[in-house]
Enzyme design. Structure first.
Site, PDB file in Angstrom:
ATOM      1  N   ASP A 189       9.956  -8.535   0.181  1.00 35.88           N
ATOM      2  CA  ASP A 189       8.918  -9.649   0.425  1.00 35.88           C
ATOM      3  C   ASP A 189       8.286 -10.198  -0.899  1.00 35.88           C
ATOM      4  O   ASP A 189       8.476 -11.555  -1.145  1.00 35.88           O
ATOM      5  CB  ASP A 189       7.578  -9.326   1.246  1.00 35.88           C
ATOM      6  N   HIS A 222      20.049   2.422  -0.402  1.00 33.67           N
ATOM      7  CA  HIS A 222      18.915   3.263  -0.531  1.00 33.67           C
ATOM      8  C   HIS A 222      17.802   2.544  -1.699  1.00 33.67           C
ATOM      9  O   HIS A 222      16.750   2.799  -1.202  1.00 33.67           O
ATOM     10  CB  HIS A 222      19.492   4.518  -1.080  1.00 33.67           C
ATOM     11  N   GLU A 261      18.637  14.821  -1.361  1.00 31.68           N
ATOM     12  CA  GLU A 261      19.664  15.554  -2.453  1.00 31.68           C
ATOM     13  C   GLU A 261      19.110  16.995  -2.843  1.00 31.68           C
ATOM     14  O   GLU A 261      19.898  17.979  -3.340  1.00 31.68           O
ATOM     15  CB  GLU A 261      19.362  14.672  -3.665  1.00 31.68           C
ATOM     16  N   LEU A 265      18.255   9.140   5.686  1.00 31.36           N
ATOM     17  CA  LEU A 265      18.133  10.161   4.653  1.00 31.36           C
ATOM     18  C   LEU A 265      18.250  11.546   4.755  1.00 31.36           C
ATOM     19  O   LEU A 265      17.311  12.206   5.125  1.00 31.36           O
ATOM     20  CB  LEU A 265      17.198   9.855   3.228  1.00 31.36           C
ATOM     21  N   ALA A 297       0.842  -1.168   0.017  1.00 31.81           N
ATOM     22  CA  ALA A 297       0.136  -0.053  -0.133  1.00 31.81           C
ATOM     23  C   ALA A 297       0.836   1.245  -0.056  1.00 31.81           C
ATOM     24  O   ALA A 297       0.648   2.156   0.735  1.00 31.81           O
ATOM     25  CB  ALA A 297      -0.828  -0.045   1.170  1.00 31.81           C
ATOM     26  N   GLY A 298       2.070   1.225  -0.639  1.00 30.40           N
ATOM     27  CA  GLY A 298       2.755   2.357  -0.837  1.00 30.40           C
ATOM     28  C   GLY A 298       2.218   3.163  -2.149  1.00 30.40           C
ATOM     29  O   GLY A 298       1.300   2.835  -2.631  1.00 30.40           O
ATOM     30  N   GLY A 299       3.010   4.081  -2.726  1.00 31.01           N
ATOM     31  CA  GLY A 299       2.594   4.881  -3.673  1.00 31.01           C
ATOM     32  C   GLY A 299       2.089   4.079  -4.823  1.00 31.01           C
ATOM     33  O   GLY A 299       1.201   4.164  -5.550  1.00 31.01           O
ATOM     34  N   ALA A 300       2.858   2.971  -5.375  1.00 27.19           N
ATOM     35  CA  ALA A 300       2.606   2.292  -6.576  1.00 27.19           C
ATOM     36  C   ALA A 300       1.230   1.348  -6.357  1.00 27.19           C
ATOM     37  O   ALA A 300       0.344   1.224  -7.174  1.00 27.19           O
ATOM     38  CB  ALA A 300       3.759   1.346  -6.941  1.00 27.19           C
ATOM     39  N   ARG A 347      19.521   4.977 -10.704  1.00 33.55           N
ATOM     40  CA  ARG A 347      18.608   5.782 -10.849  1.00 33.55           C
ATOM     41  C   ARG A 347      18.738   7.109 -10.588  1.00 33.55           C
ATOM     42  O   ARG A 347      19.465   7.295  -9.744  1.00 33.55           O
ATOM     43  CB  ARG A 347      17.155   5.186  -9.624  1.00 33.55           C
ATOM     44  N   GLU A 366       9.282  -0.143  -6.391  1.00 38.42           N
ATOM     45  CA  GLU A 366      10.648  -0.283  -6.549  1.00 38.42           C
ATOM     46  C   GLU A 366      10.883  -1.787  -6.621  1.00 38.42           C
ATOM     47  O   GLU A 366      12.086  -2.204  -7.058  1.00 38.42           O
ATOM     48  CB  GLU A 366      11.215   0.201  -5.035  1.00 38.42           C
ATOM     49  N   HIS A 419      22.764   5.898  -1.545  1.00 42.61           N
ATOM     50  CA  HIS A 419      22.406   7.362  -1.665  1.00 42.61           C
ATOM     51  C   HIS A 419      23.847   8.218  -0.915  1.00 42.61           C
ATOM     52  O   HIS A 419      24.159   7.571   0.248  1.00 42.61           O
ATOM     53  CB  HIS A 419      21.313   7.761  -1.051  1.00 42.61           C
ATOM     54  N   PHE A 436      17.913  18.904  -9.041  1.00 42.72           N
ATOM     55  CA  PHE A 436      18.058  17.363  -8.514  1.00 42.72           C
ATOM     56  C   PHE A 436      19.239  16.980  -9.174  1.00 42.72           C
ATOM     57  O   PHE A 436      19.423  17.138 -10.582  1.00 42.72           O
ATOM     58  CB  PHE A 436      16.818  16.670  -8.526  1.00 42.72           C
ATOM     59  N   ARG A 453      23.748   9.933  -8.248  1.00 49.09           N
ATOM     60  CA  ARG A 453      24.242   9.451  -6.851  1.00 49.09           C
ATOM     61  C   ARG A 453      25.370   8.438  -6.747  1.00 49.09           C
ATOM     62  O   ARG A 453      26.374   8.388  -5.881  1.00 49.09           O
ATOM     63  CB  ARG A 453      23.282   8.885  -6.222  1.00 49.09           C
ATOM     64  N   GLN A 487      21.533   0.987  -5.346  1.00 50.52           N
ATOM     65  CA  GLN A 487      21.992   2.337  -5.217  1.00 50.52           C
ATOM     66  C   GLN A 487      22.378   2.660  -3.715  1.00 50.52           C
ATOM     67  O   GLN A 487      21.424   2.533  -2.750  1.00 50.52           O
ATOM     68  CB  GLN A 487      20.910   3.469  -5.533  1.00 50.52           C
TER      69      GLN A 487
END
Lengths: 239, 578
Positions: free
Chosen positions: B216, B351, B250, B247, B12-15, B393, B382, B237, B115, B281, B235
């Site tokens: 998972d 990261h 940037e 974090l 239930a993250g952004g994607a 990335r 991700e 960071h 960025f 990065r 990656q």
């Protein structure tokens, strides 16, 4: 330094009532309390129940009552709550919500109050495929309220919910209503009014300011509640 | 317990949330997450979301595409990157229209800032492309999407942990999950499953990632025979808080902060003379470690855990409080310093996984390097590898990826389930999951899980980190194999059913071990330096031999490696300098 964590335990599968268990361990003064709790979980007693995720104060998982005050375990350093003279730290679950196990509470009702205020932008006007224009000043009016991470620390600390009116929708729900009421793009006052203007809506707040004191995101919670009360009064006068 | 949904979304993250919003428009959809709502790691993204709106200076999607491809050291699939940057513009406006409170320009438009690696006119100079909401962009995205899910009454199963995926031949028929509150095993029968479980930075000791970032979906799918793509690319960071890995965005450098070594020199002058502190990065993390190895770290003892300074004092207090308020808060809370007055001690922190579950541009999971797919199986965010990030990335592109490809996958699922049928679901569908759980409670206890987790994280940090050699990775593989064996003797001591968080952590550790193993093996296999994969023993990029994606199949103790072509139809690979 050596610290003693005095943690409230309760597992209804085997315990009749909550009790305190003490754990002694080594910790750096600059460690997070969450690091110490995870050290208990990993090395001393895997059955200790707690929630955690981001570990730096953003996800809102690990609010608990630490030395009597609602805080995030990941945003509390050992040196903030203990020193060489008093190295005991008391850790209890949040108040006003049923304990599920040890430091985990059921936030079902808390999220219900959040959903009740319709915490989403209400605006049916077409947007023409670009952004809706909003000046930096308009944007800053509700900035404070956007910081809420729904950790429920305020809800737990509220004397009104604790002692008088458990049906009060609580500080976080009002803050999240304010997040939209003061957004120049929103048109949702009318839709939110039945919940906010209810006897269990904004009005039970008595300005104790506990919510403002415990908010780990430094939101001026009480101020947001009072601004919302005023907005409702103004709206009602206009109608 | 058994459930039936046309579409299941895991994570239930952004994607996951964006896919849920799309899919639930027409399909009966449920979201499973091992966390409570809005606790997902998307919420911690700080600096912004890249889109060529051109609100503050001229910008074009094709420049964004080129930067993304070059930033990925030409391992990026170029048409996928083109879709990413073109749809990013519309997606950002869509998010704004949904209510996302972006920071604003004086004209009231979405404000944009610089960025790393984002340039105008194919590398000329930094461009203001990152659309941001102070330094809380991820928080605002997660909140906005969850709010929309409430509005649209999406069904959630909170604190459900996925144990198994049900794949019959090349068709996915559902998932098996454990409910944390009861310990009960649930079977979800569905026509389509989307995995969006995020990253797996927890294979490393110093990481910006949440406790929940345990890979998972990649682990569950790898055990079910699905290949993983480009696992060697992880990656680091450059600016994690020293010792903690938290974090520091940037955007601090985008607003004018600079990296300093112990002599007070701007260290990036030597490594990226054109873009300096706004180079990508991978390059900056290597520069920091190189400085440290030269004895130019702040302690100066040449040890790998030395650090450098990120100097934000030159940004000024007012800008910091307005545009980077959370960063200022982290510095005060965890370091006891005000970044407007004192430099921030930083070190590279694990990261972001560029690699993961291979998908096409509709989010459909690939079964091989030849382009054949699993029916009804999707991945986004991700945990997926499309690949839009290639070997490295760019900052802000993870949020772009979630939004653009989360949405695409959700829309494709909705289309697919209209014409698809439910697959067959044998009564024994949850048998493997039950067996696995039972085994964790019975028999003699061996090594402690804490000890195993610590060793895994240290091995990965030391031997499969920023700089790598074949010799060290060979040792890492041997060591990880050994601790995977030791894991077989890990037992759960808490025998309770309800809220058994110990069981959850053991299952997460199993996932991490499998992913660490695949990462180490894939890294040793690639004998070149590209993007975030930097081999001391093979210091050059080798396009002749290695301009290809790697695929790795897990088979118990063994593995199999294959490859997939890179799409280079837009820009020919060139030397990558900044």
């Amino acid at each position: 330094m050596k610290i003693t964590l005095k943690i409230q335990r309760f597992n209804k599968e085997k315990d009749e009532k909550p009790y305190f268990q003490e754990f002694e361990l080594e910790a750096e003064p600059t460690d997070r309390l969450l690091d110490a709790l995870m050290s208990v979980v990993t090395n001393l007693d895997g059955s200790l129940g707690l929630r955690k995720s981001c570990a730096h104060g953003i996800c809102g998982s690990d609010a608990m009552v630490i030395n009597g005050i609602e805080r995030l375990a990941c945003k509390t350093l050992i040196k903030d709550v203990a020193d060489d003279n008093n190295s005991a730290i008391t850790v209890e679950p949040l108040r006003c919500m049923p304990v599920q196990k040890d430091l985990m509470v059921d936030q079902g009702r808390f999220f219900e109050t959040y959903r009740a205020v319709k915490p989403f932008l209400i605006n049916e006007e077409p947007a023409d495929g670009k952004e809706r224009i909003q000046t930096p000043e308009e944007r800053s009016r509700f900035d404070d309220a956007t910081k809420c991470i729904l950790c429920a620390a305020c809800y737990s600390s509220c004397p009104v919910i604790q002692e008088k009116n458990p049906a009060f929708i609580g500080p976080a729900a009002v803050v999240n209503a304010a997040r939209f009421l003061f957004d120049s793009r929103d048109r949702g006052m009318e839709e939110r009014l039945p919940v906010l203007n209810d006897e269990n809506g904004v009005w039970p707040c008595e300005n104790h300011f506990n919510c403002t004191r415990v908010c780990p995101r430094d939101i001026k919670v009480t101020k947001n509640i009072n601004l919302t009360k005023r907005e409702i009064k103004n709206y009602n006068v206009q109608q | 317990m058994k459930h039936h949904y046309e579409a299941i979304i895991v994570g239930a993250g952004g994607a996951g949330l964006y896919a849920a919003l799309e899919a639930s428009k027409t399909a009966k959809t449920a979201v499973l997450s091992k966390l409570y709502p809005v606790r997902s790691h998307t919420g911690t993204a700080q600096g912004g979301i890249g889109a060529a709106l051109g609100n503050v200076e001229e910008d074009r999607p094709e420049w964004h595409a080129f930067d993304t491809i070059k930033g990925g050291d030409y391992l990026t699939d170029q048409k996928a990157a083109q879709i990413l940057v073109e749809e990013a513009v519309e997606a950002v406006y869509h998010l704004e229209n949904l209510g996302l409170p972006f920071s604003r320009t004086s004209e009231g438009k979405i404000d944009q800032r610089r960025f790393g690696g984002h340039t105008r006119n194919f590398g000329e100079a930094p461009v203001r492309r990152s659309c941001y909401a102070a330094d809380r962009t991820g928080h605002m995205i997660l909140q906005t999407l969850y709010q929309q899910c409430i509005k649209n009454k999406v069904a959630f199963f909170d604190e459900f942990f996925v144990l198994d995926v049900l794949i019959d031949g090349k068709k996915c028929n559902g998932v098996v999950a454990m409910e944390l509150a009861t310990g009960e095993i649930h079977t979800f029968q569905s026509k389509a499953v989307l995995f969006a479980t995020g990253g797996f930075g927890r294979i490393y000791r110093i990481t910006s990632n949440a406790y929940a970032s345990t890979g998972d979906a990649p682990a569950v799918l790898a055990r079910a025979g699905v290949p993983m793509e480009d696992m060697e690319f992880f990656q680091f960071h450059p600016t994690g808080i020293y010792g903690m890995g938290i974090l520091i965005t940037e955007a601090v450098r985008g607003e004018g902060g600079v990296l300093l070594n112990r002599n007070g020199d701007r260290l990036m002058e030597e490594y990226a003379p054109a873009l300096l502190d706004l180079a990508p990065r991978d390059l900056i993390s290597r520069a920091i470690i190189t400085e440290i190895k030269k004895g130019n770290g702040i302690r100066g003892d040449k040890k790998i855990d030395d650090y450098v300074y990120l100097d934000a004092t030159r940004i000024g207090k007012e800008v910091i409080e307005k545009k980077l308020p959370d960063i200022a808060g982290f510095c005060r809370t965890y370091l006891g310093i005000d970044p407007a007055e004192k430099p921030i001690p930083v070190q590279p922190t694990a990261h972001y996984a560029m690699g993961g579950i291979p998908t096409d541009i509709m989010g459909r999971v690939l079964a091989s390097g030849g382009g054949d797919i699993y029916e009804g199986l999707y991945a986004a965010g991700e945990c997926a590898c499309i690949s839009v990030h290639g070997a490295n990335r760019l900052g802000t592109n993870s949020l772009v990826d979630l939004i653009v490809y989360g949405r695409r996958a959700g829309a494709e699922m909705a289309r697919f389930v209209k014409e698809a049928d439910f697959g067959s679901m044998p009564a024994s569908a949850d048998e493997q999951a039950r067996k696995k759980i039972n085994a964790l409670f019975t028999g003699k206890k061996g090594k402690s899980r804490g000890d195993i987790a610590t060793r895994m994280q240290e091995i990965m940090m030391e031997k499969v980190g920023v700089f790598r050699t074949g010799e060290e990775m060979k040792r890492a593989i041997t060591d990880i194999r050994r601790i995977r064996e030791e894991f077989n003797d890990v037992r759960v001591e808490d025998t309770g059913k309800r809220f058994n968080t110990e069981l959850l952590e053991v299952l997460e550790l199993e996932n991490l071990l499998d992913i660490a193993y695949l990462t180490a093996v894939a890294a040793k296999n690639r004998t070149e330096t590209r993007g975030a994969h930097s081999r001391m023993d093979f210091p050059e990029r080798d396009d002749k031999k290695w301009l290809k994606h790697s695929l790795i199949w897990l088979d118990g103790e063994k593995y199999k490696i294959g490859y997939r072509d890179v799409d280079i139809s837009l820009y020919k690979p060139k030397a990558r300098t900044y």
